[in-house]
Design a protein around this motif. Structure first.
Motif, short mmCIF file in Angstrom:
data_model
loop_
_atom_site.label_atom_id
_atom_site.label_comp_id
_atom_site.label_asym_id
_atom_site.label_seq_id
_atom_site.Cartn_x
_atom_site.Cartn_y
_atom_site.Cartn_z
N ARG A 174 0.93 -0.88 -0.23
CA ARG A 174 0.03 0.09 -0.37
C ARG A 174 0.63 1.25 -0.08
NH1 ARG A 174 -4.22 -0.53 4.42
NH2 ARG A 174 -5.05 1.50 3.08
N LYS A 175 0.83 2.26 -0.75
CA LYS A 175 1.67 3.48 -0.75
C LYS A 175 0.89 4.57 -0.46
CE LYS A 175 3.61 1.93 -5.73
NZ LYS A 175 4.21 1.74 -6.53
N GLN A 176 1.62 5.23 -0.50
CA GLN A 176 0.79 6.94 0.27
C GLN A 176 0.57 7.71 -0.23
OE1 GLN A 176 3.98 8.59 3.27
NE2 GLN A 176 1.82 9.89 3.71
N ASN A 177 -0.57 8.25 -0.87
CA ASN A 177 -1.09 8.95 -1.76
C ASN A 177 -0.74 10.44 -0.91
OD1 ASN A 177 -2.30 10.91 -4.03
ND2 ASN A 177 -3.23 8.89 -4.55
N ILE A 178 0.05 11.27 -1.00
CA ILE A 178 -0.46 12.24 -0.17
C ILE A 178 -1.15 13.80 -0.97
CG2 ILE A 178 1.25 14.73 0.50
CD1 ILE A 178 2.46 12.29 1.28
N ASP A 180 -4.00 12.44 -1.79
CA ASP A 180 -5.12 12.46 -1.56
C ASP A 180 -5.36 12.85 -0.24
OD1 ASP A 180 -6.42 11.31 -4.40
OD2 ASP A 180 -5.34 9.61 -3.56
N GLN A 181 -4.06 12.77 0.57
CA GLN A 181 -3.81 12.67 2.51
C GLN A 181 -4.64 14.35 2.66
OE1 GLN A 181 -0.65 11.96 3.29
NE2 GLN A 181 -1.61 9.42 3.54
#
Length: 203
Positions: A174-178, A180-181
C-alpha cells in the motif's frame, strides 16, 4: 623529550598496525588493526598541530568507514579460499604497484631535500596566531566557497542517483498518496453518531 617519545611511539604503532592489517588472516582482525592505525595516525597529526585532520581521522574514518567495513565483513559470508586464490593471481600486479609507490616516496623525499618549500610564498598564507581549524574554516568559506558548494552538489547528485538506481517497485504494498491525504476533508474522515442505550456503534 616527551614529544619525541610520543612521535616514535605513535609511528611505531602505526607501522605495526599497518603490517598486521595486511598480513592478518582474519578480515575482522584486519579491520580492528586498521582502526588502531587510524587512532595512532590521529595522534601524529596532533603532534604537528593539524587538529582538524586528527578529528577527521577519528570521526570519519574510525567512526564511519572502519566501523562500516567491520559490520560488512562480519555480516557477509566470505569465502577465504577464494580470496587467497585471488591474492595469488594478482600478486605481481600488487608488487608492481608497491614498487611504484616506494619509488614515489623516494622521489618526494629527494625533492624535499633538494630545496625546502618556502612557506611565506604559499597561495594562502596563514597567520600563526590563528588556530588551525579557524584558519581552515576562514579559507574554505571565503576563497574556496564555490568549490565547497560544488562538492556538496556533486555529493547530493551522487546520493540521489544511488537511491534512484537501487529503488525497486514492489507489488502488494500500500502506497502513500500525499495529494489524496491533503485533499481529504474532515467530514469524510469522521462521523458523528448517537447510539441508543445498550447498543454499540456500527462500523
Amino acid at each position: 623529550m616527551i614529544q619525541a617519545f610520543a612521535f616514535y611511539l605513535f609511528a611505531a604503532v602505526v607501522i605495526l598496525s599497518g603490517a598486521m592489517t595486511v598480513t592478518s588472516r582474519n578480515p575482522v582482525h584486519s579491520v580492528l588493526w586498521l582502526i588502531l592505525a587510524f587512532f595512532n595516525a590521529a595522534g601524529l597529526m596532533l603532534l604537528i598541530g593539524a587538529e582538524f585532520i586528527a578529528m577527521l581521522l577519528i570521526i570519519v574514518y574510525v567512526g564511519a568507514v572502519a566501523v562500516l567495513f567491520l559490520f560488512v565483513v562480519m555480516m557477509l559470508d566470505i569465502d577465504f579460499a577464494e580470496l587467497r586464490a585471488g591474492f595469488v593471481r594478482y600478486f605481481w600486479i600488487g608488487l608492481a604497484l608497491a614498487v611504484a609507490l616506494v619509488a614515489e616516496l623516494f622521489i618526494a623525499v629527494g625533492a624535499w631535500n633538494a630545496g625546502a618549500i618556502d612557506m611565506a610564498n604559499r597561495i594562502a598564507p596563514i597567520d600563526p596566531a590563528v588556530p588551525n581549524i579557524e584558519a581552515l574554516g576562514r579559507l574554505m568559506f571565503s576563497r574556496y566557497i564555490y568549490a565547497f558548494e560544488v562538492a556538496g552538489l556533486i555529493l547530493l547528485v551522487a546520493m540521489v542517483g544511488a537511491i534512484v538506481l537501487t529503488h525497486r517497485q514492489r507489488g502488494g504494498v500500500r502506497k502513500q498518496n500525499i495529494s489524496d491525504q491533503i485533499a481529504r476533508r474532515s467530514k469524510d474522515a469522521t462521523r458523528n453518531v448517537k447510539p441508543p442505550v445498550g447498543q454499540g456503534v456500527e462500523l
